[in-house]
Write a protein that holds these residues in place. Structure first.
Motif, PDB file in Angstrom:
ATOM      1  N   LYS A  99     -80.413  61.355 -14.337  1.00 12.91           N
ATOM      2  CA  LYS A  99     -79.514  62.004 -14.971  1.00 12.91           C
ATOM      3  C   LYS A  99     -79.750  63.720 -14.704  1.00 12.91           C
ATOM      4  CE  LYS A  99     -77.619  62.914 -19.560  1.00 12.91           C
ATOM      5  NZ  LYS A  99     -77.679  62.511 -21.144  1.00 12.91           N
ATOM      6  N   GLY A 100     -78.670  64.368 -14.221  1.00  9.08           N
ATOM      7  CA  GLY A 100     -78.862  65.926 -14.179  1.00  9.08           C
ATOM      8  C   GLY A 100     -77.552  66.700 -13.962  1.00  9.08           C
ATOM      9  N   ARG A 101     -77.617  67.773 -13.811  1.00  2.88           N
ATOM     10  CA  ARG A 101     -76.180  68.547 -13.387  1.00  2.88           C
ATOM     11  C   ARG A 101     -76.440  69.245 -11.845  1.00  2.88           C
ATOM     12  NH1 ARG A 101     -74.935  71.733 -19.185  1.00  2.88           N
ATOM     13  NH2 ARG A 101     -74.821  69.849 -20.308  1.00  2.88           N
ATOM     14  N   PRO A 102     -75.639  68.774 -10.948  1.00  5.39           N
ATOM     15  CA  PRO A 102     -75.684  68.883  -9.579  1.00  5.39           C
ATOM     16  C   PRO A 102     -75.134  70.400  -9.492  1.00  5.39           C
ATOM     17  CG  PRO A 102     -73.665  67.484 -10.083  1.00  5.39           C
ATOM     18  CD  PRO A 102     -74.562  67.568 -11.389  1.00  5.39           C
ATOM     19  N   PRO A 103     -75.288  71.187  -8.420  1.00  5.40           N
ATOM     20  CA  PRO A 103     -74.621  72.448  -8.031  1.00  5.40           C
ATOM     21  C   PRO A 103     -73.068  72.401  -8.195  1.00  5.40           C
ATOM     22  CG  PRO A 103     -76.651  71.915  -6.573  1.00  5.40           C
ATOM     23  CD  PRO A 103     -76.174  70.783  -7.479  1.00  5.40           C
ATOM     24  N   SER A 104     -72.505  71.171  -7.673  1.00  3.92           N
ATOM     25  CA  SER A 104     -71.201  71.322  -7.718  1.00  3.92           C
ATOM     26  C   SER A 104     -70.458  71.073  -9.115  1.00  3.92           C
ATOM     27  CB  SER A 104     -70.619  70.136  -6.734  1.00  3.92           C
ATOM     28  OG  SER A 104     -71.232  68.873  -7.474  1.00  3.92           O
TER      29      SER A 104
ATOM     30  N   ARG B 125     -71.148  72.794 -25.136  1.00  4.36           N
ATOM     31  CA  ARG B 125     -69.944  72.266 -24.500  1.00  4.36           C
ATOM     32  C   ARG B 125     -68.769  72.981 -24.592  1.00  4.36           C
ATOM     33  NH1 ARG B 125     -67.797  66.879 -23.863  1.00  4.36           N
ATOM     34  NH2 ARG B 125     -65.974  67.134 -22.858  1.00  4.36           N
ATOM     35  N   THR B 126     -68.515  73.283 -23.444  1.00  6.91           N
ATOM     36  CA  THR B 126     -67.072  74.222 -23.318  1.00  6.91           C
ATOM     37  C   THR B 126     -65.996  73.507 -22.593  1.00  6.91           C
ATOM     38  OG1 THR B 126     -67.997  74.700 -21.084  1.00  6.91           O
ATOM     39  CG2 THR B 126     -68.709  76.211 -22.759  1.00  6.91           C
ATOM     40  N   GLY B 127     -66.221  72.328 -21.908  1.00  5.16           N
ATOM     41  CA  GLY B 127     -65.128  71.787 -21.077  1.00  5.16           C
ATOM     42  C   GLY B 127     -64.202  70.799 -22.243  1.00  5.16           C
ATOM     43  N   PRO B 128     -62.908  70.448 -21.717  1.00 10.84           N
ATOM     44  CA  PRO B 128     -62.078  69.651 -22.408  1.00 10.84           C
ATOM     45  C   PRO B 128     -62.562  68.279 -22.383  1.00 10.84           C
ATOM     46  CG  PRO B 128     -61.448  69.905 -20.063  1.00 10.84           C
ATOM     47  CD  PRO B 128     -62.594  70.664 -20.224  1.00 10.84           C
ATOM     48  N   PHE B 129     -62.387  67.378 -23.598  1.00  6.06           N
ATOM     49  CA  PHE B 129     -62.677  66.124 -23.576  1.00  6.06           C
ATOM     50  C   PHE B 129     -61.865  65.278 -22.935  1.00  6.06           C
ATOM     51  CE2 PHE B 129     -63.494  68.630 -27.763  1.00  6.06           C
ATOM     52  CZ  PHE B 129     -64.821  68.612 -27.752  1.00  6.06           C
ATOM     53  N   ASP B 130     -62.674  64.284 -22.121  1.00  8.53           N
ATOM     54  CA  ASP B 130     -61.904  63.226 -21.381  1.00  8.53           C
ATOM     55  C   ASP B 130     -61.160  62.185 -22.480  1.00  8.53           C
ATOM     56  OD1 ASP B 130     -63.879  61.495 -21.791  1.00  8.53           O
ATOM     57  OD2 ASP B 130     -65.006  62.195 -20.215  1.00  8.53           O
ATOM     58  N   ALA B 131     -60.444  61.169 -21.881  1.00  4.20           N
ATOM     59  CA  ALA B 131     -59.845  60.310 -22.615  1.00  4.20           C
ATOM     60  C   ALA B 131     -61.096  59.259 -22.999  1.00  4.20           C
ATOM     61  CB  ALA B 131     -58.800  59.420 -21.574  1.00  4.20           C
TER      62      ALA B 131
ATOM     63  N   PRO C  76     -72.158  72.260 -12.618  1.00  3.75           N
ATOM     64  CA  PRO C  76     -73.329  72.659 -13.469  1.00  3.75           C
ATOM     65  C   PRO C  76     -73.055  72.710 -14.890  1.00  3.75           C
ATOM     66  CG  PRO C  76     -71.939  74.788 -12.695  1.00  3.75           C
ATOM     67  CD  PRO C  76     -71.342  73.288 -11.983  1.00  3.75           C
ATOM     68  N   ASP C  77     -71.911  72.234 -15.386  1.00  5.57           N
ATOM     69  CA  ASP C  77     -71.566  72.248 -16.742  1.00  5.57           C
ATOM     70  C   ASP C  77     -71.779  70.683 -17.511  1.00  5.57           C
ATOM     71  OD1 ASP C  77     -69.130  71.782 -15.320  1.00  5.57           O
ATOM     72  OD2 ASP C  77     -67.846  72.901 -16.868  1.00  5.57           O
ATOM     73  N   ARG C  78     -71.701  69.826 -16.572  1.00  2.00           N
ATOM     74  CA  ARG C  78     -71.481  68.523 -16.953  1.00  2.00           C
ATOM     75  C   ARG C  78     -72.675  67.478 -16.306  1.00  2.00           C
ATOM     76  NH1 ARG C  78     -68.143  64.102 -15.060  1.00  2.00           N
ATOM     77  NH2 ARG C  78     -67.365  62.647 -16.921  1.00  2.00           N
ATOM     78  N   ASP C  79     -73.163  66.781 -17.135  1.00  2.00           N
ATOM     79  CA  ASP C  79     -74.080  65.970 -16.560  1.00  2.00           C
ATOM     80  C   ASP C  79     -73.602  64.765 -16.030  1.00  2.00           C
ATOM     81  OD1 ASP C  79     -76.313  66.878 -18.125  1.00  2.00           O
ATOM     82  OD2 ASP C  79     -75.930  65.851 -19.747  1.00  2.00           O
TER      83      ASP C  79
END
Length: 770
Positions: free
Chosen positions: A212-217, A362-368, A219-222
């Motif tokens: 588990k990690g956050r790639p450079p592509s 958390r800053t992004g929108p929530f997915d379905a 960076p705001d989501r695991d």
């Protein structure tokens, strides 16, 4: 690379350095023939040089391929048989290619083409392998990376660069590609470098490791990857490095994690019917797996057990169940951050409250998927809260019924000083059937009752109410304690038989509450200072003597009510003035993890401080024996005894003589004047005359005794040896008698009869002047 089936090395079978070679002149005649060509087709150079190449073709009319092409021909083998499938690559020759002429080319013939030949199957295998390697490098959806023995990147394919983002990854370590990277597979090392070092050292591959990690592509989501590792080896088996295969399984991993979360919520949330506990369980399940923090709010009406109005909304008053709002509680993450999600708690179309999930970064929108999980979690919590609400309502109703059936105020009596405590069981167990009562009896006596109905809930409370009412009725009949319990046992047995009777179709069977009821009944006489007691399977009372000595007197024990068996027996205790009697149910001294003898010792030690006010002593007992939530109902009744002295009681023994009534009237009148009750002289003379006359008439020559008790009322008692109770009747106009008891009933508050071992007592009470 050792261990790869069919691998031909870095050069393919049609490479001129290892292929079978034939050199043709401009007219298609063979002018050169290599040893490898002789091995492939079986012809020695002398057998083919100078001949046209088309003579080797198995298909008539086949022409030699043109320069710059590659094809598959069927060529004849020297041993005969069908033509052999042969891959042929044609290379043009120029003057610079003179050195490539066959070793026995005839003079004057100039070579024009070079044919590289190989078995067609081997060439096809090589082509497939090259196509696969090219596909892995450019088209495969699986990310590939090769690490050297220092575990540093030396090569990556296009899929890995697309997944991680365009960058130069050469020379970096496996854990440096992402931020906040961590191995999440249980039982594995915490870093990829540790995993790969083990693979490099042992040669044992690792498959389907979750990382588990956050790639450079992104960076705001695991992200989560499934990773596999195997060692690369040279031709001699020496390690060359480690190959890494990765595939992004974030969606699948999250789906599984969310499914596991919902399963855990179904198992671990709502294990009790306490709303606060349920909210705590919900927070433990959802944080930090789903959110960094959670708050649970319910409407005040729901907390009280009421069903919320259909139009209830956010403006209605609510109470926060979690986090707990008291000093020392851990501070939750700020729910006002940029990643909050609020979901209503709804059941059957009504709002119960809301649950708010919060994320710190958390800053992004929530997915379905997240919204669906949040909805499912809230629905589970809503069902649990509604179950707790329904139970709270039922428990409140049962508790209200139970308290309505218990005495609200104890009577103020001259015979005893009273205090009590009643502790209902913890809400998880439900109300029980414990009860107590204090019943004023004739002759300034008092009846003391404690009892316990097995079980909990409305049925136990209702059974308790029926039994308490029955005890009061039987006690008012002035029955002896053993006879009272016998009558009560008959009622319980009859009730059990009615419950066991066949029912009509669809008729609901009532709960079998009331079996195994325990009860203790005691009648205390303040004139004699004696207490007559009988018990049905109930714990022994505690007696504290004036000097502070505490005993648990051994009283005869009958079976619990409703079980039948041995008869009940009474025992008489003499209680000096100032003695303390403690009656209690087993919930006070028994329970899981509590030793009965130890608890009785604690009770005795507390009661030894008997000179304290009774209310304070009750509190001390409860604090010592029930410091936490009670598993069962507990009732405690403390009774401090008093004795009515000579200034309150007067008695005379009367002979069996017709003149006894006159002497009794005179004695009673004189005593009333001494007590200052002149207003009651006339009425008392009428009462005494009638009662004594009846006693003398039916006493059969035995002595008659008159007793006056000045208590809260004036009590007149006449003792005789007869066992026939007089009955009140209305005399006819021509009757000569039968009006005496009618006169007594009209001039006094109440009257009655009670039986003793030597006969009976007829008594009457008058109100004292203000």
């Amino acid at each position: 690379m050792n261990g790869t089936a069919g691998y031909e090395g870095p050069h393919g079978p049609l490479d001129v350095s290892r292929a079978a070679v034939a050199v043709l002149d401009g007219e298609g005649r063979i002018v050169g023939w290599s040893p490898a060509a002789a091995d492939l087709l079986g012809y020695a150079p002398s057998e083919v040089l100078g001949r046209g190449f088309d003579a080797l073709a198995a298909d008539p009319g086949a022409l030699p391929p043109t320069p710059g092409t590659r094809t598959v021909l069927r060529l004849r083998h020297r041993d005969g048989g069908p033509g052999r499938r042969t891959a042929v690559a044609v290379h043009p020759l120029t003057s610079a290619d003179e050195g490539r002429r066959g070793p026995a080319a005839p003079a004057g013939r100039q070579p024009a083409r070079l044919l590289a030949m190989a078995d067609a199957d081997a060439a096809d295998h090589w082509d497939a392998l090259q196509s696969m390697l090219h596909g892995l490098a450019t088209q495969s959806p699986i990310g590939l990376a090769i690490y050297d023995t220092d575990l540093r990147v030396v090569w990556t394919n296009a899929a890995l660069r697309k997944e991680m983002g365009p960058a130069d990854y050469a020379g970096i370590g496996p854990d440096d590609m992402v931020t906040d990277g961590a191995v999440v597979s249980p039982g594995m090392p915490g870093t990829l470098e540790e995993v790969m070092a083990r693979v490099l050292a042992t040669g044992s591959p690792v498959t389907d490791l979750h990382y588990k990690g956050r790639p450079p592509s992104a960076p705001d989501r695991d992200h989560v990857w499934s990773c596999s590792y195997y060692r690369l080896e040279g031709s001699a088996g020496a390690p060359l490095g480690v190959c890494e295969e990765t595939f992004d399984i974030t969606d699948r991993y999250l789906a599984q994690q969310r499914l596991d979360l919902l399963v855990r919520a179904a198992r671990r949330v709502g294990t009790t019917l306490d709303m606060g506990r349920t909210a705590h369980e919900f927070a433990n399940v959802t944080t930090p797996e789903f959110a960094d923090a959670v708050t649970v709010d319910v409407l005040e009406a729901v907390l009280r057990g009421e069903r919320p109005r259909p139009d209830a909304g956010a403006d209605d008053a609510s109470v926060r169940l979690w986090p707990p709002e008291h000093p020392g509680a851990p501070a939750p993450a700020d729910p006002r951050g940029p990643g909050t999600l609020t979901v209503p708690l709804r059941t059957e179309g009504a709002d119960l409250g809301r649950v708010t999930f919060a994320w710190e970064q958390r800053t992004g929108p929530f997915d379905a998927g997240e919204l669906a999980v949040a909805g499912e979690l809230a629905a589970r919590l809503a069902v649990c809260v509604d179950n707790a609400r329904r139970y709270t309502r039922e428990h409140a109703a049962a508790l209200l019924l139970q308290r309505s059936l218990l005495p609200r105020l104890l009577p103020q009596l001259s015979a005893v000083e009273l205090a009590y405590r009643y502790l209902p069981a913890d809400i998880g167990a439900g109300v029980g059937g414990d009860w107590f009562d204090v019943i004023p009896l004739s002759g300034a006596r008092v009846g003391l009752v404690v009892g316990d109905v097995v079980g909990h809930g409305l049925s136990a409370a209702a059974t308790m109410g029926r039994l308490r009412t029955s005890v009061r009725v039987l006690a008012r009949m002035d029955l002896a304690p053993d006879e009272l319990l016998t009558r009560l046992d008959d009622l319980v047995t009859q009730d059990a038989e009615e419950r066991a009777a066949p029912r009509t179709a669809g008729e609901e069977l009532p709960d079998a509450g009331g079996f195994g009821v325990t009860c203790l009944y005691a009648a205390y006489d303040p004139v004699s200072g004696t207490c007559t007691t009988a018990r049905a399977g109930h714990p022994l009372p505690a007696v504290v003597h004036p000097d502070g000595t505490v005993t648990f007197p051994e009283l005869p024990s009958g079976p619990p009510l409703g079980l039948g068996g041995l008869p009940f027996e009474s025992a008489e205790l003499t209680l000096p003035p100032g003695s303390l009697l403690a009656l209690f149910t087993n919930g006070l001294v028994q329970g899981r993890g509590r030793d009965l003898d130890e608890q009785l010792g604690v009770l005795g030690a507390v009661l030894g401080r008997h000179d304290r006010p009774l209310d304070d002593l009750c509190d001390d007992v409860v604090e010592a024996l029930l410091p936490g939530p009670a598993e069962d109902d507990a009732a405690l009744l403390l009774v401090r005894t008093r004795v009515l002295g000579g200034r309150q009681v007067a008695s005379w023994d009367l002979d069996d003589d017709p003149r006894a009534a006159g002497r009794a009237r005179a004695a009673a009148a004189a005593q009333l004047r001494e007590w200052g009750l002149d207003e009651l002289v006339f009425t008392t003379e009428l009462v005494v005359s009638e009662l004594v006359t009846n006693a003398v008439r039916y006493a059969s020559g035995a002595p008659v005794r008159l007793r006056l008790i000045r208590d809260q009322t004036l009590i007149c008692e006449v003792f005789d040896s007869g066992h026939t109770s007089p009955h009140l009747r209305r005399a006819a106009g021509d009757d000569e008698g039968g009006r005496g008891l009618f006169i007594v009933a009209q001039t006094t508050q109440q009257w009655g009869t009670r039986y003793t071992g030597a006969g009976k007592v007829i008594w009457a009470e008058q109100a004292l002047p203000r």
